[in-house]
Design an enzyme around this catalytic site. Structure first.
Site, PDB file in Angstrom:
ATOM      1  N   HIS A 222       0.834  -1.207   0.000  1.00  0.00           N
ATOM      2  CA  HIS A 222       0.000   0.000   0.000  1.00  0.00           C
ATOM      3  C   HIS A 222       0.869   1.257   0.000  1.00  0.00           C
ATOM      4  CE1 HIS A 222      -2.368  -3.178   2.074  1.00  0.00           C
ATOM      5  NE2 HIS A 222      -3.224  -2.827   1.132  1.00  0.00           N
ATOM      6  N   GLY A 401      17.938   6.210 -29.364  1.00  0.00           N
ATOM      7  CA  GLY A 401      19.030   6.691 -28.507  1.00  0.00           C
ATOM      8  C   GLY A 401      20.158   5.725 -28.305  1.00  0.00           C
ATOM      9  N   SER A 445      19.553  -2.810 -37.191  1.00  0.00           N
ATOM     10  CA  SER A 445      19.648  -2.611 -38.633  1.00  0.00           C
ATOM     11  C   SER A 445      21.045  -2.138 -39.020  1.00  0.00           C
ATOM     12  CB  SER A 445      18.592  -1.607 -39.100  1.00  0.00           C
ATOM     13  OG  SER A 445      18.678  -0.408 -38.362  1.00  0.00           O
TER      14      SER A 445
END
Length: 567
Positions: A222, A401, A445
């Site tokens: 909690h 990034g 890539s």
């Protein structure tokens, strides 16, 4: 402290709307009108069996409605966010189950004062109406060495209890027997949480402040502060700290665990850790427990009892014998219960050897160009590593990034390769080797593109290494990937002059090519991306040069300077 923005319609109605979302998307659950009570839609299936009822404050989703189904809970009662449900709703749930013809009702309650009071009061009221009701309180928190008078808190270990009791009820076990078996199992359950952030109830400020880079050990679900605050360390170290604390015999709330014991492990996301982080923590927990001689029989990994958006994790362990595992493995239709294997985790090999590589590599021999190509490679690697953060920064404007990181991975792979290998005198062989390295180690890539370029270029340098051959090789490489090379194309056009220039003019042409590459990289400020992640970014947001183009220009300049060119 600041308010944590939440995607809600209304602070006041968020619990009711969340329950409606859970039930309306389920197809096998129902809501009790006028109450925050979720029940199985097929209540008739419970006739003559023990029904299981649990619940508590909201904000712990998927607990508790996610555990309703055959083989687990029959119903769940929800309170407000982090607030115990009222006894009237608990009683309404019990009476709804009674009317379905159940033989008795077991309340599974987490050890919090409000839950014990409200569920306890409803249980008494139900007994007065002739319903057979029993209550099992789960107190699995291992945080406090000397718990207060209220005792240990109920945490994610409660989900284990739902499963065991649910399997017993599904088998037709009587109420008193379920209570006896589950009460014994609870003694072998322990939980401890750690968090990197607080959480905030909708409409309220965060429950506590936690500076960046610090973590809180032993906190409740909690948002209650924990027992110790320290700097965030590695996942391995955090897991070791947690397990050692949970099993420390000097603590009154420890879980007794010795070498040779068998456990079920639950790695529970408290809300906002990424799935990747949870997987790393899971690995750490399995390895550390096995290192202590503990047999990890089953592992649950995911979100099972959360604390809103808290960025943290709790570890729950349950000592398990064959009967516990039988009940744990029993089938359930509860939507939040994971689809687990019944194979013991410890002792199971999970590494598969890849197919054998084709051994077609020819032995390499040094040549007159070996030294200068080694120097050029060292200069390229050094330049890319120096510019790692600059490339990352440029990539953050239009990508994810990590452009600097991927180029640094390639540089490190080449640096690791260089000391133990001959740089072949044949440039074509070197470029083929580099193509394999970047394809395997660079990733993304970028790795595929560089490998494509190097493979195409290598074919034209197998038998020749004169400047004209280098120029043609660069042209072949760019031809293979022309659609995405803003920096390399102008440089390659300049290098084509090597095919007709006299020997003394080579360095001047190389210098001009480097400058063309740098201008080409700079010109990408004004270009619209046609492929890659940058193609999804609004052009208004992209005002920096393309990091890949900057990296290529840096590589060419490093080669130029390694060959003796002027800085």
């Amino acid at each position: 402290s600041v308010y944590h923005v939440k995607l809600l319609n209304s602070v006041d109605r968020c619990v009711d709307e969340a329950l409606e979302g859970i039930v309306s998307s389920s197809g096998c659950l129902s809501l009790l009108r006028g109450h925050r009570v979720v029940v199985r839609a097929d209540l008739d299936a419970l006739k003559g069996r023990v029904a299981l009822l649990s619940g508590g404050g909201s904000g712990h989703e998927p607990a508790h409605a996610g555990y309703i189904g055959s083989g687990m809970l029959s119903a769940a009662v929800a309170g407000g966010v982090f607030a115990s449900p009222p006894p009237a709703s608990v009683l309404a749930a019990i009476l709804c189950l009674r009317d379905a013809g159940v033989s008795g009702v077991l309340l599974i309650v987490k050890n919090y004062t409000g839950d014990r009071l409200n569920f306890g009061l409803a249980a008494e009221q139900a007994r007065n109406r002739g319903v057979a009701v029993e209550m099992v309180v789960v107190a699995d928190d291992c945080a406090f060495d000397r718990p207060s008078k209220a005792g240990r808190r109920g945490l994610c270990g409660t989900v284990f209890v739902h499963k065991l009791a649910g399997a017993l009820a599904e088998e037709g076990c009587p109420l008193d027997e379920i209570v006896s078996k589950v009460t014994e199992a609870v003694k072998g359950i322990g939980t401890l949480g750690v968090s990197l952030s607080p959480c905030s109830v909708p409409g309220c400020l965060p429950s506590f402040d936690l500076p960046a880079g610090e973590m809180e050990l032993g906190l409740g679900i909690h948002g209650e502060p924990g027992i110790k605050r320290s700097k965030v360390t590695s996942a391995d170290e955090v897991v070791k700290t947690m397990v050692d604390h949970m099993t420390n015999p000097a603590s009154q709330s420890h879980l007794s665990l010795k070498s040779g014991d068998s456990v079920v492990l639950c790695v529970n996301n408290l809300g906002a850790l990424s799935c990747l982080e949870i997987s790393v923590v899971t690995r750490s927990a399995i390895r550390y427990l096995e290192g202590r001689g503990v047999r990890v029989a089953r592992v649950m990994s995911g979100s099972f009892m959360t604390s809103l958006e808290m960025a943290g994790v709790s570890l729950s362990m349950m000592r398990a014998d064959q009967e516990i595992l039988r009940l744990f493995d029993a089938k359930t239709t509860a939507s939040a219960w994971p689809n687990l294997s019944t194979v013991c985790i410890s002792g199971t090999s999970y590494i598969l050897d890849p197919p054998a590589k084709d051994m077609q590599e020819t032995s390499h021999t040094e040549g007159p160009l070996s030294d200068v190509m080694r120097k050029a490679l060292e200069a390229v690697c050094s330049s890319l590593l120096q510019r790692q953060e600059e490339l990352n920064s440029l990539d953050r404007a239009s990508g994810d990034g990590d452009c600097g990181n991927t180029h640094a991975q390639a540089a490190k792979a080449i640096q690791e390769w260089l000391p133990g290998h001959i740089v072949p005198g044949c440039p074509g062989q070197l470029l083929s080797t580099l193509a394999g390295l970047v394809q395997e180690r660079m990733g993304g890539s970028s790795g595929a593109l560089y490998s494509l370029f190097l493979t195409a270029a290598a074919a034209l340098l197998k038998d020749r290494s004169d400047p004209a051959a280098w120029a043609n090789a660069m042209h072949a490489g760019t031809d293979a990937m022309r659609w995405c090379l803003d920096a390399l194309c102008p440089a390659v056009e300049e290098l084509r002059r090597l095919t007709t220039s006299p020997p003394g003019g080579h360095m001047a042409i190389l210098q001009a090519a480097v400058e063309k590459a740098e201008l080409g990289a700079e010109s990408t400020r004004d270009l619209t991306a046609r492929a890659g992640r940058a193609s999804y970014i609004a052009t208004v947001h992209v005002t920096l040069p393309d990091p890949g183009a900057v990296a290529i220009a840096a590589i060419l300049r490093a080669v130029f300077e390694a060959l003796g060119g002027q800085k």
